[in-house]
Each structure stands twice: as structure tokens, then as C-alpha cells.
Design a protein around this motif. Structure first.
Motif, mmCIF file in Angstrom:
data_model
loop_
_atom_site.group_PDB
_atom_site.id
_atom_site.type_symbol
_atom_site.label_atom_id
_atom_site.label_comp_id
_atom_site.label_asym_id
_atom_site.label_seq_id
_atom_site.Cartn_x
_atom_site.Cartn_y
_atom_site.Cartn_z
ATOM 1 N N GLY A 196 -45.246 -2.461 -21.281
ATOM 2 C CA GLY A 196 -45.131 -3.721 -21.668
ATOM 3 C C GLY A 196 -45.732 -4.668 -20.648
ATOM 4 O O GLY A 196 -45.924 -4.299 -19.524
ATOM 5 N N ASP A 197 -46.092 -5.795 -21.156
ATOM 6 C CA ASP A 197 -46.978 -6.844 -20.273
ATOM 7 C C ASP A 197 -45.885 -7.561 -19.383
ATOM 8 O O ASP A 197 -46.471 -8.406 -18.703
ATOM 9 C CB ASP A 197 -47.868 -7.670 -21.100
ATOM 10 N N ALA A 198 -44.793 -7.461 -19.526
ATOM 11 C CA ALA A 198 -43.706 -7.978 -18.623
ATOM 12 C C ALA A 198 -43.070 -7.087 -17.539
ATOM 13 O O ALA A 198 -41.992 -7.392 -17.238
ATOM 14 C CB ALA A 198 -42.618 -8.663 -19.372
ATOM 15 N N ASP A 199 -43.713 -5.848 -17.461
ATOM 16 C CA ASP A 199 -43.346 -4.919 -16.627
ATOM 17 C C ASP A 199 -43.146 -5.425 -15.313
ATOM 18 O O ASP A 199 -44.517 -5.663 -14.751
ATOM 19 C CB ASP A 199 -44.110 -3.632 -16.660
ATOM 20 N N ARG A 200 -42.129 -5.625 -14.239
ATOM 21 C CA ARG A 200 -42.212 -5.870 -13.025
ATOM 22 C C ARG A 200 -42.115 -4.708 -11.859
ATOM 23 O O ARG A 200 -42.122 -4.912 -10.893
ATOM 24 C CB ARG A 200 -41.158 -6.965 -12.714
ATOM 25 N N SER A 201 -42.168 -3.584 -12.360
ATOM 26 C CA SER A 201 -41.738 -2.304 -11.760
ATOM 27 C C SER A 201 -43.159 -1.677 -11.477
ATOM 28 O O SER A 201 -43.569 -1.354 -10.392
ATOM 29 C CB SER A 201 -40.964 -1.396 -12.457
ATOM 30 N N VAL A 202 -43.936 -1.647 -12.638
ATOM 31 C CA VAL A 202 -45.199 -0.911 -12.629
ATOM 32 C C VAL A 202 -46.048 -1.967 -13.514
ATOM 33 O O VAL A 202 -45.947 -1.930 -14.756
ATOM 34 C CB VAL A 202 -45.187 0.549 -13.294
ATOM 35 N N SER A 203 -47.032 -2.450 -12.991
ATOM 36 C CA SER A 203 -47.613 -3.638 -13.625
ATOM 37 C C SER A 203 -48.717 -3.032 -14.398
ATOM 38 O O SER A 203 -48.977 -2.109 -14.383
ATOM 39 C CB SER A 203 -48.464 -4.429 -12.516
ATOM 40 N N LEU A 204 -48.751 -3.844 -15.587
ATOM 41 C CA LEU A 204 -49.899 -3.513 -16.532
ATOM 42 C C LEU A 204 -51.199 -3.269 -16.070
ATOM 43 O O LEU A 204 -51.957 -2.450 -16.297
ATOM 44 C CB LEU A 204 -49.851 -4.533 -17.548
ATOM 45 N N SER A 205 -51.506 -3.894 -14.975
ATOM 46 C CA SER A 205 -52.879 -3.686 -14.129
ATOM 47 C C SER A 205 -53.000 -2.217 -13.720
ATOM 48 O O SER A 205 -54.139 -1.695 -13.608
ATOM 49 C CB SER A 205 -53.021 -4.716 -13.319
ATOM 50 N N GLN A 206 -51.752 -1.795 -13.228
ATOM 51 C CA GLN A 206 -51.701 -0.274 -12.890
ATOM 52 C C GLN A 206 -52.149 0.805 -14.042
ATOM 53 O O GLN A 206 -52.724 1.538 -13.871
ATOM 54 C CB GLN A 206 -50.390 0.064 -12.092
ATOM 55 N N GLY A 207 -51.477 0.259 -15.193
ATOM 56 C CA GLY A 207 -51.746 1.069 -16.409
ATOM 57 C C GLY A 207 -53.363 1.018 -16.768
ATOM 58 O O GLY A 207 -53.928 1.925 -17.159
ATOM 59 N N SER A 208 -53.962 -0.192 -16.648
ATOM 60 C CA SER A 208 -55.207 -0.548 -17.033
ATOM 61 C C SER A 208 -56.025 0.311 -16.101
ATOM 62 O O SER A 208 -57.105 0.979 -16.503
ATOM 63 C CB SER A 208 -55.766 -2.168 -16.895
ATOM 64 N N LYS A 209 -55.608 0.485 -14.886
ATOM 65 C CA LYS A 209 -56.653 1.157 -13.748
ATOM 66 C C LYS A 209 -56.558 2.785 -14.151
ATOM 67 O O LYS A 209 -57.776 3.356 -14.151
ATOM 68 C CB LYS A 209 -56.286 0.945 -12.294
ATOM 69 N N LEU A 210 -55.423 3.185 -14.420
ATOM 70 C CA LEU A 210 -55.186 4.551 -14.876
ATOM 71 C C LEU A 210 -56.326 4.908 -16.224
ATOM 72 O O LEU A 210 -56.916 5.676 -16.172
ATOM 73 C CB LEU A 210 -53.848 4.762 -15.095
ATOM 74 N N VAL A 211 -56.124 3.885 -17.005
ATOM 75 C CA VAL A 211 -56.855 4.374 -18.379
ATOM 76 C C VAL A 211 -58.501 4.043 -17.841
ATOM 77 O O VAL A 211 -59.287 4.910 -18.321
ATOM 78 C CB VAL A 211 -56.782 3.306 -19.343
ATOM 79 N N GLU A 212 -58.770 3.243 -17.164
ATOM 80 C CA GLU A 212 -60.152 2.974 -16.534
ATOM 81 C C GLU A 212 -60.589 4.247 -15.971
ATOM 82 O O GLU A 212 -61.844 4.691 -16.021
ATOM 83 C CB GLU A 212 -60.316 1.652 -15.781
ATOM 84 N N THR A 213 -59.785 4.660 -15.155
ATOM 85 C CA THR A 213 -60.100 6.000 -14.390
ATOM 86 C C THR A 213 -60.303 7.181 -15.078
ATOM 87 O O THR A 213 -61.116 8.049 -15.066
ATOM 88 C CB THR A 213 -59.150 6.169 -13.260
#
Length: 258
Positions: A196-213
């Protein structure tokens, strides 16, 4: 081969459950639920096996709960397990926590303190997940294909565990790279991160970095973002986005387990 002592307890439940597919309007047969009490690597473990109703060899998914433990969102996890079984995928539901770990995590004062607790236990969690997966592959009904479905902390643990090539797919909700896991991750299976783009516990940027990795490691990876949704949105069974997210997760998982 992992040494496993198994004690089976009554636990075959067959009645009254139907899974409705909104796209097709059809209902799947009820899964079979078997509860097994095991000793795995010296650790007592209660394992719930949701067996697909079809005959023949089937893939298996291990469902990994979040930091609040298995019981906190059990109804939602049960829903996922039943729907996966309805898609002809056996599903294993268990807790990777040892006694006392949930209490220590809940009592941590902030995110940094929680990560200290995670770092203390993550190697054991990963080892347990891989051992359960190896055991699942040896089951008489197993096709040999096994995947992971992880939520929040379970997603982070899944990322660490999935660096083992035995896993065919990794689907995570609101997860990222486990910085508290010090071993090198040089492989990931096909990956879907739902966020979710409103996630305040695990930011969307962390998900993006995982996918990029995952892509940089040469794998297939996808990020699906739900607007205005926060952490754990899919666990609310009354949420329309939760239904859509669950269907995306199951479809992706099934695609790579065939």
C-alpha cells in the motif's frame, strides 16, 4: 534429509467450506485440514496442512505470519490458506517463533529495538522455514514445487529463506530487504511484492528496493501498489482491495508453481 518426529492428532476436517471465484462464479471443493505436531530440529512445531481436494501430486506453499504472530490475524491467514488449497496448492500454516520471542518483539520500544530482536532469531527462523519446506517436498502428495507467502516480518524472513534455490516463487505483502539478516542474498525466485502506498510501517520504497534487487539478481519481479492503503490492509476481509490483493497473490503464486 531432515530428521522429523511426527505425532498426528485427530484433525481431519472436511465439511462445510466453499471458495467462490467472483470471476468464474464457481465453487471449489473444500480443503482437508490436518494438524500435525512435530519435533523438527529439536523444536516442537504445530503444523496445519490445508490439503487441496484434487488427487495427484500438488505444489506446496508455506505461509509466514507477521510480527504479531499467527493468532493475531488467524482468520485472514486461514482465508489465504483455504483459497490456495482451492487453487490446488497445499498450504502449510505454522509459527516460526519460539516461546518468548513474540513477547520480546511486542515489548520492543521502537523499530530499532525490534530489529535487534529480529537479528537475534532470524538465522533460526530461516533454518526452520527451509527445514519445513524440505519436509513438504518429501510428502507423498508433493509435486516437489514449493513457494513462500509472507506478510510483513514473514515477508522479510521469506526473502532471506528464498535465497535457497529450492523455492519456486516468493510472494510477499509489504516487505523489503531484511537488513537484520547478515548472510548474503545472491538469488531470489520469481517475486511479487504487494504494497500500500500509505504504509507507515514498511515504506513503499523498501518494497521498490526489494523488487529492484530481485531484478538485478536476474529474476522476475513485480511490485503491485494499492493506493491509499496502509500496512496490513489485506488482512481486513471486508476490504475490497483485500480481496483483489489476495487474488493477485494467489494467481502469481500459482503461475510459478506449475
Amino acid at each position: 534429509m531432515t530428521s522429523v518426529s511426527i505425532t498426528r492428532r485427530a484433525a481431519v476436517l472436511t465439511a462445510v467450506f466453499s471458495i467462490m471465484g467472483k470471476s468464474s462464479g464457481s465453487a471449489a471443493s473444500a480443503p482437508t485440514l490436518v494438524t500435525e505436531r512435530l519435533t523438527l530440529k529439536g523444536q516442537p512445531l504445530e503444523l496445519k496442512r490445508y490439503g487441496a481436494a484434487s488427487r495427484g501430486k500438488r505444489p506446496t506453499v508455506l505461509l509466514l505470519h507477521g510480527s504479531k504472530g499467527l493468532d493475531a490475524n488467524y482468520q485472514a491467514y486461514d482465508r489465504y490458506a483455504c483459497d490456495l488449497a482451492g487453487a490446488n496448492i497445499d498450504t502449510l500454516l505454522f509459527t516460526y517463533f519460539q516461546p518468548g520471542e513474540l513477547k520480546a518483539i511486542n515489548e520492543a520500544q521502537n523499530a530499532s529495538s525490534r530489529e535487534v530482536e529480529y537479528a537475534r532469531s532470524v538465522d533460526r527462523w530461516v533454518s526452520l522455514v527451509r527445514s519445513v519446506a524440505s519436509m513438504a517436498r518429501e510428502h507423498e502428495n508433493s509435486s516437489g514445487s514449493v513457494g513462500l507467502l509472507g506478510f510483513s516480518l514473514g515477508g522479510f524472513v521469506g526473502v532471506a529463506a528464498a535465497s535457497d534455490p529450492m523455492f519456486s516463487v516468493l510472494t510477499v505483502f509489504y516487505a523489503g530487504l531484511p537488513t537484520f539478516y547478515t548472510r548474503r542474498i545472491d538469488h531470489l525466485p520469481p517475486l511479487l511484492d504487494i504494497h500500500g502506498d500509505a504504509d507507515r510501517s514498511v515504506s513503499l520504497s523498501q518494497g521498490s528496493k526489494l523488487v529492484e534487487t530481485a531484478k538485478r539478481l536476474g529474476g522476475v519481479a513485480e511490485l503491485v501498489v494499492f493506493r491509499n492503503e496502509g500496512h496490513g490492509f489485506d488482512l481486513d476481509l471486508s476490504n475490497r482491495d483485500a480481496f483483489n490483493a489476495r487474488q493477485r497473490a494467489i494467481a502469481f503464486t500459482a503461475q510459478w508453481l506449475r
